[in-house]
Design an enzyme around this catalytic site. Structure first.
Site, short mmCIF file in Angstrom:
data_model
loop_
_atom_site.label_atom_id
_atom_site.label_comp_id
_atom_site.label_asym_id
_atom_site.label_seq_id
_atom_site.Cartn_x
_atom_site.Cartn_y
_atom_site.Cartn_z
N ARG A 78 -8.34 6.32 -7.37
CA ARG A 78 -6.83 6.44 -7.64
C ARG A 78 -6.29 5.10 -7.80
O ARG A 78 -6.55 4.23 -7.05
CB ARG A 78 -6.40 7.07 -6.35
CG ARG A 78 -4.63 7.17 -6.12
CD ARG A 78 -4.07 7.69 -4.98
NE ARG A 78 -2.61 7.50 -4.99
CZ ARG A 78 -2.13 7.11 -4.03
NH1 ARG A 78 -2.74 6.80 -2.81
NH2 ARG A 78 -0.67 7.06 -4.16
N HIS A 122 4.16 3.47 -7.85
CA HIS A 122 3.68 2.79 -6.49
C HIS A 122 4.64 1.44 -6.12
O HIS A 122 4.07 0.56 -5.99
CB HIS A 122 2.12 2.47 -6.31
CG HIS A 122 1.92 2.38 -5.15
ND1 HIS A 122 0.50 2.93 -4.70
CD2 HIS A 122 2.26 1.61 -3.94
CE1 HIS A 122 0.37 2.72 -3.39
NE2 HIS A 122 1.20 1.84 -2.88
N GLU A 167 4.37 7.75 -1.70
CA GLU A 167 5.21 7.48 -0.26
C GLU A 167 6.63 7.21 -0.63
O GLU A 167 7.18 6.11 -0.63
CB GLU A 167 4.49 5.92 0.40
CG GLU A 167 3.16 6.56 0.76
CD GLU A 167 2.64 5.31 1.70
OE1 GLU A 167 3.37 4.50 1.81
OE2 GLU A 167 1.47 5.52 2.12
N ASN A 295 -0.87 10.71 2.79
CA ASN A 295 -1.26 9.38 3.13
C ASN A 295 -1.05 9.37 4.77
O ASN A 295 -0.11 9.60 5.27
CB ASN A 295 -0.67 8.23 2.66
CG ASN A 295 -0.66 8.14 1.06
OD1 ASN A 295 -1.53 9.01 0.46
ND2 ASN A 295 0.05 7.30 0.40
N TYR A 297 -1.96 7.15 8.44
CA TYR A 297 -2.60 5.90 9.00
C TYR A 297 -2.45 6.01 10.83
O TYR A 297 -3.54 5.67 11.12
CB TYR A 297 -1.75 4.87 8.59
CG TYR A 297 -2.03 4.22 6.99
CD1 TYR A 297 -3.12 3.40 6.96
CD2 TYR A 297 -1.31 4.79 6.14
CE1 TYR A 297 -3.52 3.29 5.49
CE2 TYR A 297 -1.76 4.66 4.97
CZ TYR A 297 -2.50 3.75 4.42
OH TYR A 297 -2.96 3.39 3.24
N GLU A 366 -4.42 8.55 0.85
CA GLU A 366 -4.89 7.07 1.61
C GLU A 366 -5.02 7.56 2.94
O GLU A 366 -4.62 8.12 3.83
CB GLU A 366 -3.67 6.21 1.38
CG GLU A 366 -3.26 5.81 0.11
CD GLU A 366 -2.09 4.91 0.23
OE1 GLU A 366 -1.53 4.31 1.19
OE2 GLU A 366 -1.32 4.80 -0.85
#
Length: 511
Positions: A78, A122, A167, A295, A297, A366
């Site tokens: 990606r 992005h 995002e 995504n 984290y 991600e």
């Protein structure tokens, strides 16, 4: 911990990057300025004073990246297209040299057996559009759709999967509400307008992509698993406000065609006085997607707090009467983020439970960690904390699969150490170490761990204790990748493909 059940045979493992973070060449071949070029030059905005002017020099060295991807054995890669490289002014004339670069990258990926996945935005908005209001302006959404059509018209026959936005929470709130990211604004209702227009831009881009004939299209959202600090009613309400800001203001319009129920409690007068929504917007935004990119984290734990700014006229869109509380007893990454892999499983299950049949298949677009890793005297990078992070989160994905969540793929962030936005070059997420002064790439232990997992996952991705951790500096494939500075890029890719053929079939390919 018991090893998870197998991933399906067609589950796609990959890795990811973004244009401004790795490409460099910000003033070459007709590229125009982006908001990040302007933001980095403001002074005091980037922790180490860096910028993306050179970054990893991927624009000139992309075939080294392709060789690394081929050796790694990923199914997908990606990457994002830099809007200012395609349409330097945001609209108007097209820069053919920009399209040529991405066409070369896509063709090289396909030649190496790696499927390209394109992200159209992005965060690198052309600065001329920001000068006209940026995402606060509805016109930017229209310009984005035109740009999406241009890129897809050139590449859709070779790129099967397209992501409109990466995002949008960061674009809207880090960029327009708290000023941590470009363009550095600290605003209230205009930041909410930016959030809405990003969703409108997604909807318009989806229409453009469908018209061109792309195979799959969706969006990538950074979503949190949000928990209240205590069972007290005030903290539970604060957690709902946090979840509204972080998750529901995006997922409810996209998947249910409605605005989040708690938006009035979350933003008060800032949303009550809005004038940016139009009839038909929700139908546009909620058009069916082929997948949802997630995504992830770290989780969020919050408690109730007063308004930071009592005056609504001066309040920003991230002032929502909650505050984060520390998560004790767990390791934290170099970004200060608590590592709680089980929260990813909870997030995925909660998406399934909330949206049911309205939820399309999920791709983890991600997941990764910044760690305090640096080369040992022999040049190897033993990033065992990153391996533990990835191992834990892959297990969480497998557990969600076992509970019936339709997850189709997983991409590690990131392939390369890169320009980490407001942190500059002080945080490293890569599977591959980059020496920024020279550009030299060195695969880390995590790269070899991931490579071993992909090469031998078979019926079960791990043994009892997971793959052995090795720096891998003595492997033939690592020699080929590291020697790419002396071999031509074509030779490096050919060597990698030959190694993979021997490993998979026992016989070398013709070269």
């Amino acid at each position: 911990m018991t090893a998870p059940a197998a991933f399906p045979p067609d589950f796609e493992f990959g890795t990811a990057t973004s244009a401004y973070q790795i490409e460099g060449a910000t003033e070459e071949d007709g590229r125009g300025p982006s908001i990040w070029d302007a933001f980095a030059r403001c002074g005091g905005t980037i922790l180490d004073g860096g910028s993306g002017d050179t970054a990893c020099d991927h624009y000139h060295r992309h075939r080294e990246g392709v060789a690394l991807l081929a050796d790694l054995g990923v199914a997908t890669y990606r990457f994002s297209v830099a809007w200012p490289r395609i349409r330097p002014s945001g609209g108007g004339p097209v820069n053919p040299r920009g399209l040529d670069f991405y066409e070369r990258l896509v063709d090289d990926l396909l030649d190496a057996g790696v499927t390209p996945v394109v992200t159209l935005y992005h965060w690198d908005l052309p600065q001329p559009l920001e000068d006209l209001g940026g995402w606060r302006s509805r016109d930017t959404a229209q310009r984005f759709a035109e740009y999406a059509e241009l890129v897809a018209s050139r590449l859709h026959d070779r790129v099967p999967r397209w992501i409109t936005l990466n995002e949008p929470w960061c674009s809207a709130f880090l960029g327009y509400a708290n000023g941590e990211h470009a363009p550095g604004a600290r605003e209230g209702t205009p930041a909410l307008a930016a959030a809405h227009h990003l969703l409108v831009g997604h909807g318009l881009a989806m229409e453009a992509l469908r018209a061109v004939g792309v195979q799959e299209a969706g969006i990538a959202l950074n979503l949190d698993h949000v928990s209240p600090a205590t069972p007290a009613a005030a903290d539970v309400a604060a957690a709902l406000r946090a979840e509204t800001q972080r998750n529901l203001m995006w997922t409810d319009p996209l998947l249910r065609g409605c605005y989040a129920a708690a938006e009035a409690d979350t933003w008060g007068e800032l949303i009550e006085r809005q004038d940016f929504r139009r009839e038909g917007d929700l139908a546009l935004i909620s058009a069916p997607m082929d997948f949802l990119g997630v995504n992830y984290y770290t989780p969020s734990t919050v408690r109730a707090a007063p308004w930071r700014e009592p005056d609504p006229a001066r309040r920003t869109a991230t002032d929502n009467r909650f505050e984060a509380v520390p998560v004790p007893g767990v390791r934290h990454t170099a970004m200060g983020r608590p590592v709680v892999p089980g929260a990813l499983r909870k997030l995925l299950v909660s998406l399934r439970d909330r949206y049911g049949t309205d939820l399309p298949p999920i791709h983890i677009t991600e997941n990764g960690s910044a760690e305090h890793d640096s080369p040992a005297p022999d040049g190897s990078v033993h990033d065992t904390d990153r391996i533990a992070y990835l191992d834990g989160h892959l297990r969480a994905v497998a557990e969600a699969l076992a509970e019936g969540v339709d997850v189709r793929g997983y991409s590690v962030w990131s392939l390369l150490d890169n320009f980490e936005w407001a942190h500059g070059y002080s945080r490293r997420f890569g599977l591959v170490h980059v020496d920024f002064p020279t550009g030299r790439r060195t695969p880390k232990a995590s790269y070899h761990w991931y490579r071993s997992l992909l090469a031998g996952r078979g019926n079960r991705p791990w043994g009892k204790d997971g793959p052995a951790v090795s720096g891998g500096s003595s492997t033939a494939s690592a020699r080929h990748v590291r020697s790419s500075s002396t071999a031509t890029p074509d030779e490096a890719v050919a060597h990698v493909r030959a190694d993979r053929a021997v490993a998979e079939t026992g016989a070398p390919t013709s070269q």
